[in-house]
Design a protein around this motif. Structure first.
Motif, PDB file in Angstrom:
ATOM      1  N   LEU B  46     -23.211  31.459  11.649  1.00 25.50           N
ATOM      2  CA  LEU B  46     -22.590  30.490  12.560  1.00 25.50           C
ATOM      3  C   LEU B  46     -22.432  31.075  13.962  1.00 25.50           C
ATOM      4  N   THR B  47     -21.814  32.257  14.055  1.00 30.06           N
ATOM      5  CA  THR B  47     -21.540  32.833  15.364  1.00 30.06           C
ATOM      6  C   THR B  47     -21.158  34.297  15.200  1.00 30.06           C
ATOM      7  N   TYR B  48     -21.231  35.060  16.323  1.00 25.88           N
ATOM      8  CA  TYR B  48     -20.752  36.432  16.259  1.00 25.88           C
ATOM      9  C   TYR B  48     -20.130  36.871  17.578  1.00 25.88           C
ATOM     10  N   PHE B  49     -19.256  37.862  17.476  1.00 27.38           N
ATOM     11  CA  PHE B  49     -18.529  38.428  18.606  1.00 27.38           C
ATOM     12  C   PHE B  49     -18.813  39.921  18.708  1.00 27.38           C
ATOM     13  N   GLN B  50     -18.937  40.350  19.934  1.00 28.46           N
ATOM     14  CA  GLN B  50     -18.916  41.778  20.251  1.00 28.46           C
ATOM     15  C   GLN B  50     -17.600  41.977  20.993  1.00 28.46           C
ATOM     16  N   ASN B  51     -16.672  42.663  20.347  1.00 31.78           N
ATOM     17  CA  ASN B  51     -15.288  42.715  20.862  1.00 31.78           C
ATOM     18  C   ASN B  51     -14.785  41.290  21.051  1.00 31.78           C
ATOM     19  N   GLU B  52     -14.313  40.913  22.239  1.00 30.73           N
ATOM     20  CA  GLU B  52     -13.775  39.560  22.415  1.00 30.73           C
ATOM     21  C   GLU B  52     -14.831  38.573  22.893  1.00 30.73           C
ATOM     22  N   ALA B  53     -16.026  39.025  23.206  1.00 29.57           N
ATOM     23  CA  ALA B  53     -17.071  38.149  23.740  1.00 29.57           C
ATOM     24  C   ALA B  53     -17.867  37.493  22.614  1.00 29.57           C
ATOM     25  N   GLN B  54     -17.952  36.159  22.677  1.00 27.74           N
ATOM     26  CA  GLN B  54     -18.766  35.413  21.720  1.00 27.74           C
ATOM     27  C   GLN B  54     -20.188  35.403  22.255  1.00 27.74           C
ATOM     28  N   LEU B  55     -21.099  36.094  21.597  1.00 25.57           N
ATOM     29  CA  LEU B  55     -22.422  36.332  22.149  1.00 25.57           C
ATOM     30  C   LEU B  55     -23.501  35.385  21.635  1.00 25.57           C
ATOM     31  N   GLU B  56     -23.280  34.772  20.499  1.00 20.00           N
ATOM     32  CA  GLU B  56     -24.296  33.863  19.969  1.00 20.00           C
ATOM     33  C   GLU B  56     -23.631  32.810  19.100  1.00 20.00           C
ATOM     34  N   LYS B  57     -24.133  31.586  19.210  1.00 19.31           N
ATOM     35  CA  LYS B  57     -23.668  30.486  18.367  1.00 19.31           C
ATOM     36  C   LYS B  57     -24.876  29.784  17.765  1.00 19.31           C
ATOM     37  N   SER B  58     -24.809  29.500  16.485  1.00 18.36           N
ATOM     38  CA  SER B  58     -25.884  28.788  15.808  1.00 18.36           C
ATOM     39  C   SER B  58     -25.822  27.304  16.158  1.00 18.36           C
ATOM     40  N   ARG B  59     -26.965  26.634  15.983  1.00 17.70           N
ATOM     41  CA  ARG B  59     -26.964  25.184  16.159  1.00 17.70           C
ATOM     42  C   ARG B  59     -26.127  24.494  15.091  1.00 17.70           C
ATOM     43  N   LEU B  60     -25.826  25.219  14.002  1.00 17.31           N
ATOM     44  CA  LEU B  60     -24.962  24.659  12.961  1.00 17.31           C
ATOM     45  C   LEU B  60     -23.539  24.473  13.470  1.00 17.31           C
ATOM     46  N   LEU B  61     -23.176  25.202  14.513  1.00 17.24           N
ATOM     47  CA  LEU B  61     -21.818  25.152  15.040  1.00 17.24           C
ATOM     48  C   LEU B  61     -21.700  23.958  15.983  1.00 17.24           C
ATOM     49  N   SER B  62     -21.318  22.806  15.400  1.00 16.57           N
ATOM     50  CA  SER B  62     -21.231  21.599  16.214  1.00 16.57           C
ATOM     51  C   SER B  62     -20.023  21.683  17.136  1.00 16.57           C
ATOM     52  N   ASP B  63     -19.866  20.639  17.951  1.00 16.89           N
ATOM     53  CA  ASP B  63     -18.754  20.589  18.914  1.00 16.89           C
ATOM     54  C   ASP B  63     -17.396  20.607  18.221  1.00 16.89           C
ATOM     55  N   ARG B  64     -17.368  20.263  16.949  1.00 14.76           N
ATOM     56  CA  ARG B  64     -16.088  20.242  16.233  1.00 14.76           C
ATOM     57  C   ARG B  64     -15.636  21.637  15.810  1.00 14.76           C
ATOM     58  N   PHE B  65     -16.526  22.593  15.931  1.00 15.07           N
ATOM     59  CA  PHE B  65     -16.227  23.969  15.525  1.00 15.07           C
ATOM     60  C   PHE B  65     -15.943  24.815  16.763  1.00 15.07           C
ATOM     61  N   SER B  66     -14.931  25.652  16.670  1.00  9.41           N
ATOM     62  CA  SER B  66     -14.695  26.622  17.731  1.00  9.41           C
ATOM     63  C   SER B  66     -14.184  27.914  17.118  1.00  9.41           C
ATOM     64  N   ALA B  67     -14.653  29.013  17.670  1.00  8.78           N
ATOM     65  CA  ALA B  67     -14.238  30.327  17.182  1.00  8.78           C
ATOM     66  C   ALA B  67     -13.741  31.146  18.357  1.00  8.78           C
ATOM     67  N   GLU B  68     -12.750  31.973  18.067  1.00  5.40           N
ATOM     68  CA  GLU B  68     -12.182  32.831  19.097  1.00  5.40           C
ATOM     69  C   GLU B  68     -11.910  34.213  18.531  1.00  5.40           C
ATOM     70  N   ARG B  69     -11.908  35.170  19.419  1.00  3.87           N
ATOM     71  CA  ARG B  69     -11.489  36.524  19.061  1.00  3.87           C
ATOM     72  C   ARG B  69     -10.779  37.090  20.292  1.00  3.87           C
ATOM     73  N   PRO B  70      -9.579  36.597  20.538  1.00  2.95           N
ATOM     74  CA  PRO B  70      -8.935  36.781  21.839  1.00  2.95           C
ATOM     75  C   PRO B  70      -8.713  38.234  22.274  1.00  2.95           C
ATOM     76  N   LYS B  71      -8.402  39.110  21.388  1.00  2.00           N
ATOM     77  CA  LYS B  71      -8.131  40.486  21.803  1.00  2.00           C
ATOM     78  C   LYS B  71      -9.128  41.460  21.192  1.00  2.00           C
ATOM     79  N   GLY B  72     -10.209  40.917  20.719  1.00  2.00           N
ATOM     80  CA  GLY B  72     -11.215  41.795  20.131  1.00  2.00           C
ATOM     81  C   GLY B  72     -10.828  42.334  18.781  1.00  2.00           C
ATOM     82  N   SER B  73      -9.782  41.753  18.177  1.00  2.00           N
ATOM     83  CA  SER B  73      -9.398  42.220  16.846  1.00  2.00           C
ATOM     84  C   SER B  73      -9.654  41.102  15.848  1.00  2.00           C
ATOM     85  N   PHE B  74      -8.613  40.340  15.466  1.00  2.00           N
ATOM     86  CA  PHE B  74      -8.819  39.252  14.507  1.00  2.00           C
ATOM     87  C   PHE B  74      -9.548  38.086  15.182  1.00  2.00           C
TER      88      PHE B  74
END
Lengths: 110, 115
Positions: B46-74
């Motif tokens: 679906l998606t991946y983060f390098q630290n807090e930066a979201q670097l790639e999102k799949s086309r499977l991740l529609s507008d209804r989906f959102s992911a965050e990693r605000p402090k680079g941890s959880f």
């Protein structure tokens, strides 16, 4: 063509049998390949890496055929505890993500 | 730190509701991934983060989906206005660095059922 393809099975084999699974991949530039094991309703776990000419770990042998773009997993002397789904996995997208096959289900029976 | 933790393990929700899942990666891992797995299929990226930066999102991740990693941890994965087709196992994974696939570790997943 899917990036990674596997026969979904199920493969039903008696205990002690030898069973082999194949997987084909579409990107000829792929360098790394893996087999993961997934038990029912659990997360996938790395079983074996497959590099260059393949490798062996106990009863498990993984082979790579670059010319035909397939990898195989051979399980010898299968045990009841080997019953699981075996997922063929290829890193894609610059190696940042894993692309999984659909998995091949193995059932080892008494 | 014993591995990747996901919460909740199971979630049943009514169609149209919003849901949020949490993933706590292995603490020294700076890469975090989300995958989705439906019955009879392998996990799909679906998606991946390098630290807090979201670097790639799949086309499977529609507008209804959102992911965050605000402090680079959880990380959190939110699905808005859930649909029955969203029913799946949502898997989180973390890895130490690019190319370190032996260190790639999955959590136990969150199983979502939309009714």
């Amino acid at each position: 063509r899917k990036e990674v393809e596997q026969d979904p099975g199920p493969f039903n084999v008696p205990e002690g049998a030898t069973v082999a699974f194949n997987c084909t991949y579409s990107n000829s530039a792929s360098q790394s390949f893996f087999w993961y094991r997934q038990d029912c309703r659990k997360e996938p776990k790395l079983l074996m890496s497959v590099y260059s000419s393949g490798n062996e770990d106990g009863r498990f042998t993984a082979q790579l055929n670059r010319a035909s773009q397939y990898i195989s997993l051979l399980i010898r002397d299968s045990k009841l505890s080997d019953s699981a789904t075996y997922l063929c996995v290829v890193p894609t997208g610059g190696g940042n993500k894993l692309t999984f096959g659909t998995g091949t289900q193995l059932k080892v029976e008494l | 730190d014993t591995g990747v933790s996901q919460d909740p393990r199971h979630k049943i929700t009514k169609r149209g509701q919003n849901v949020t899942f949490r993933c706590d990666p292995i603490s020294e891992h700076n890469r975090l991934y989300w995958y989705r797995q439906t019955l009879g299929q392998g996990p799909e990226f679906l998606t991946y983060f390098q630290n807090e930066a979201q670097l790639e999102k799949s086309r499977l991740l529609s507008d209804r989906f959102s992911a965050e990693r605000p402090k680079g941890s959880f990380s959190t994965l939110e699905i808005q206005r859930t649909e029955q087709g969203d029913s799946a196992m949502y898997l989180c994974a973390s890895s130490p660095e690019q190319g370190d696939f032996r260190g790639y570790t999955f959590g136990s997943g969150t199983r979502l059922t939309v009714v």
